[in-house]
Design a protein around this motif. Structure first.
Motif, short mmCIF file in Angstrom:
data_model
loop_
_atom_site.label_atom_id
_atom_site.label_comp_id
_atom_site.label_asym_id
_atom_site.label_seq_id
_atom_site.Cartn_x
_atom_site.Cartn_y
_atom_site.Cartn_z
N ALA A 112 -59.71 -11.50 26.23
CA ALA A 112 -60.58 -12.42 25.50
C ALA A 112 -60.15 -12.54 24.04
N TYR A 113 -59.85 -11.41 23.42
CA TYR A 113 -59.45 -11.42 22.01
C TYR A 113 -58.09 -12.10 21.83
N ALA A 114 -57.14 -11.81 22.72
CA ALA A 114 -55.83 -12.43 22.62
C ALA A 114 -55.91 -13.93 22.84
N SER A 115 -56.71 -14.36 23.79
CA SER A 115 -56.86 -15.80 24.04
C SER A 115 -57.43 -16.49 22.81
N GLN A 116 -58.38 -15.85 22.16
CA GLN A 116 -58.99 -16.42 20.95
C GLN A 116 -57.98 -16.48 19.81
N ARG A 117 -57.27 -15.39 19.54
CA ARG A 117 -56.35 -15.35 18.42
C ARG A 117 -55.17 -16.29 18.61
N SER A 129 -54.78 -18.93 20.72
CA SER A 129 -55.09 -20.36 20.86
C SER A 129 -55.45 -21.00 19.52
N ALA A 130 -55.79 -20.19 18.52
CA ALA A 130 -56.12 -20.73 17.19
C ALA A 130 -54.88 -21.13 16.39
N LEU A 131 -53.71 -20.74 16.86
CA LEU A 131 -52.49 -21.05 16.13
C LEU A 131 -52.09 -22.51 16.35
N PRO A 132 -51.69 -23.21 15.29
CA PRO A 132 -51.33 -24.63 15.44
C PRO A 132 -50.10 -24.81 16.32
N GLY A 133 -50.18 -25.81 17.17
CA GLY A 133 -49.05 -26.15 18.01
C GLY A 133 -48.83 -25.22 19.18
N LEU A 134 -49.75 -24.29 19.42
CA LEU A 134 -49.61 -23.34 20.52
C LEU A 134 -50.62 -23.66 21.62
N GLU A 151 -61.09 -16.94 36.52
CA GLU A 151 -60.95 -15.49 36.59
C GLU A 151 -59.48 -15.13 36.41
N LYS A 152 -59.22 -14.28 35.41
CA LYS A 152 -57.84 -13.93 35.08
C LYS A 152 -57.70 -12.43 34.87
N ALA A 153 -56.50 -11.94 35.14
CA ALA A 153 -56.10 -10.61 34.68
C ALA A 153 -55.54 -10.77 33.26
N ALA A 154 -55.16 -9.65 32.65
CA ALA A 154 -54.81 -9.62 31.22
C ALA A 154 -53.39 -10.12 30.98
N ILE A 155 -53.17 -11.40 31.25
CA ILE A 155 -51.89 -12.06 31.06
C ILE A 155 -52.13 -13.35 30.29
N VAL A 156 -51.39 -13.54 29.20
CA VAL A 156 -51.50 -14.76 28.40
C VAL A 156 -50.11 -15.38 28.31
N SER A 157 -49.93 -16.48 29.04
CA SER A 157 -48.70 -17.26 28.94
C SER A 157 -48.95 -18.44 28.00
N PHE A 158 -47.92 -18.80 27.25
CA PHE A 158 -48.14 -19.87 26.28
C PHE A 158 -46.82 -20.57 25.95
N VAL A 159 -46.97 -21.77 25.41
CA VAL A 159 -45.84 -22.54 24.87
C VAL A 159 -46.19 -22.93 23.45
N MET A 160 -45.15 -23.14 22.66
CA MET A 160 -45.33 -23.57 21.27
C MET A 160 -44.53 -24.84 21.04
N GLU A 161 -45.18 -25.82 20.52
CA GLU A 161 -44.56 -27.13 20.32
C GLU A 161 -43.29 -27.00 19.48
N LYS A 206 -47.33 -16.55 13.91
CA LYS A 206 -47.43 -17.37 12.71
C LYS A 206 -46.07 -17.52 12.03
N ILE A 207 -45.31 -16.43 12.04
CA ILE A 207 -43.97 -16.48 11.45
C ILE A 207 -43.07 -17.40 12.27
N VAL A 208 -43.17 -17.34 13.60
CA VAL A 208 -42.41 -18.25 14.45
C VAL A 208 -42.73 -19.69 14.10
N ARG A 209 -44.02 -19.97 13.93
CA ARG A 209 -44.45 -21.33 13.60
C ARG A 209 -43.86 -21.79 12.27
N GLU A 210 -43.86 -20.87 11.29
CA GLU A 210 -43.32 -21.21 9.95
C GLU A 210 -41.83 -21.46 10.02
#
Length: 423
Positions: A327-332, A334-339, A347-357, A416-420
C-alpha cells in the motif's frame, strides 16, 4: 516518511494477533548487511529469488558437516541420518501446505520441473488430440512452453483465459472457455509480473464441475499466502524453494495421491525402481517413482528449514506486513510524475511493476543499482502478458518479509533521480 517499527497484525475479526518486528527479522538475513556501490543494499527482487535466513544457511551447513551421505540406499549411520533428515523435510513441506500425506510431496528442481513433470506424465498419458488445456494471460513461460511442446506432440488445444487492463483474472470469461473437451486448467496462483492473486477457489470449483483437473503455479503464492491443499482441493500445485527463502535447485510438486498413482515415471534411473531386469523394470509408489537418481539432499533439508522459518514467523503476520508495504509503495511510486503502475488488480501480492514515460525499464534498473537498490527489469518471463498490455518491459519492485518502509522511501527517492536524469 513512514518509520518501520514493530507492528501487530490484525486477523479477520480485527483483533490483534501476531506481532512482526521487521528489524529483528532483518537480522536473520546476513546478506542485508551488504553495501552496494557504497550504499546499503535495498533488495527489491524477491519475486525472482528471495534471500535466505541464517536458519536455512545453518541447516544446510550442519547437514554438510555432520550427516551428509546418500539417502535411501545405505545401512550405515550417516546414510540413515541423512535419510531421516531428508524425509523429515518432506513432512515439513506436507505440513506447510497442509497436504493429506507426505506421499503427495514430490521433490523437484523447482516449479518448472514440476509443471514439466505433469505435462510429461499425466497429460501425455491422459490427453489426446483435440483435448483442451486452459491457461491464462498472466502465465510465466514455465506454465506455457511445456503445454506448447505437448501440443506439438499430441495435437491438444490450448485456450487462454483473459484478464482486464488492471490485471484482474476474468472469471466469467474463463468459465465460458470450459467445455466437455477441457481436460486440464493450468494457471498461476499469483502473477510474478503483476502480483495479481487469482480467484483460485472459484477456478478450481468451476474446472472440477466441468470434469477437468487443475494445476496451480504457486511460486509467488507460497512466500506471501498461507496455502492449504486440502481446502483448495487442487489436483497439482508446484512451487520453488528459492522464492520462499530456501535454496535454489529444489522445489515441490504436490499431487493428489490417487492421481500420482495413475501416472507413469517422469525419468528412469536409480531410486525410482522396485526391480530391474533386462526384460522389465517395475517402479516404486509415489513420490519415489518420480524422484530418479540422487536427490538434492542438502537443499531439501534447507527447504524444510525455510518452511519452519516462515511458519514460526506467522503467515498472517508476514502477509499483513507485506500488504502494508504494498500500500505504501503504491502510494509513493504512483505520485511520481510520468510513472505508471502496471497491474492494479483488486487483490495483489507485494509486487509493484511500473513504467516511466521516456525511460526504458533497463535504464531504470541500472540507475537504481547505483543507489544500492535491486529491482528486476524486463518482460519477467511473461512475454505474452507484456504483449497483452502493449509493453516491451516493466521495472518490478517485489517485496519480501524483510523489507521496510525505509526501503520504499529509498526506491521513491531514487526514482525521482531517474526522472530528473531523463527530464
Amino acid at each position: 516518511m513512514l518509520a518501520s517499527t514493530s507492528r501487530t497484525a490484525m486477523n479477520d475479526e480485527g483483533r490483534h494477533s501476531v506481532s512482526f518486528d521487521v528489524h529483528r527479522v532483518r537480522d536473520d538475513f546476513p546478506i542485508l548487511k551488504r553495501r552496494i556501490r557504497g550504499r546499503p543494499l535495498v533488495y527489491l527482487d524477491s519475486a525472482a529469488s528471495a534471500q535466505k535466513p541464517k536458519a536455512v544457511l545453518d541447516a544446510m551447513q550442519v547437514a554438510q558437516e555432520t550427516i551428509y551421505a546418500n539417502v535411501h540406499r545405505g545401512v550405515h549411520t550417516l546414510s540413515q541420518e541423512a535419510t531421516d533428515a531428508f524425509e523429515a523435510a518432506r513432512e515439513k513441506l506436507r505440513a506447510f501446505i497442509n497436504a493429506a500425506s507426505a506421499d503427495e510431496i514430490i521433490f523437484v528442481r523447482g516449479a518448472t520441473e514440476g509443471i514439466n513433470l505433469v505435462a510429461a506424465t499425466y497429460a501425455r498419458k491422459f490427453l489426446s488430440a483435440g483435448d483442451e488445456i486452459i491457461l491464462s494471460e498472466l502465465e510465466h513461460h514455465s506454465n506455457i512452453v511445456p503445454w506448447q511442446l505437448l501440443q506439438a506432440e499430441k495435437g491438444i488445444v490450448i485456450k487462454v483465459a483473459p484478464i482486464d487492463d488492471d490485471g484482474n483474472f476474468l472469471l466469467p470469461a474463463f468459465e465460458r472457455l470450459l467445455s466437455p473437451r477441457t481436460r486440464l486448467v493450468a494457471v498461476t496462483h499469483v502473477s510474478n509480473a503483476l502480483g495479481t492473486v487469482t480467484p483460485v477457489r472459484a477456478i478450481i470449483e468451476a474446472a472440477h464441475r466441468a470434469g477437468a483437473k487443475v494445476l496451480l503455479d504457486g511460486c509467488q503464492a507460497v512466500p506471501h499466502l498461507a496455502v492449504d491443499m486440502q481446502a483448495l482441493d487442487v489436483d497439482f500445485y508446484a512451487f520453488s524453494g528459492h522464492k520462499m527463502y530456501g535454496p535454489t535447485g529444489i522445489g515441490v510438486l504436490y499431487g493428489k495421491k490417487e492421481l500420482l498413482a495413475t501416472m507413469p515415471p517422469y525419468q528412469g534411473g536409480g531410486e525410482m525402481i522396485s526391480t530391474v531386469t533386462f526384460a522389465k523394470s517395475t517402479f516404486k509408489e509415489p513420490p519415489h517413482r518420480f524422484e530418479a537418481g540422487t536427490p538434492a539432499i542438502v537443499e531439501a533439508i534447507g527447504l524444510g528449514a525455510a518452511a519452519d522459518y516462515l511458519t514460526a514467523l506467522g503467515r498472517e503476520a508476514v502477509r499483513a506486513h507485506e500488504q502494508a508495504l504494498l500500500a505504501y509503495a503504491s502510494q509513493r511510486v504512483s505520485a511520481l510524475p510520468g510513472l505508471q503502475i502496471v497491474g492494479r488488480a483488486a487483490e495483489k501480492a507485494a509486487i509493484v511493476s511500473f513504467v516511466m514515460e521516456g525511460v526504458h525499464a533497463h535504464d531504470i534498473g541500472t540507475i537504481l543499482d547505483r543507489a544500492g537498490i535491486a529491482v528486476r527489469a524486463g518482460h519477467h518471463c511473461a512475454q505474452p502478458l507484456m504483449e497483452r498490455l502493449g509493453l516491451a518491459a516493466t521495472a518490478r519492485a517485489s517485496f519480501g518479509l524483510y523489507n521496510t518502509m525505509e526501503d520504499v522511501d529509498a526506491l521513491a527517492d531514487a526514482l525521482k533521480i531517474v526522472r530528473e536524469i531523463f527530464a
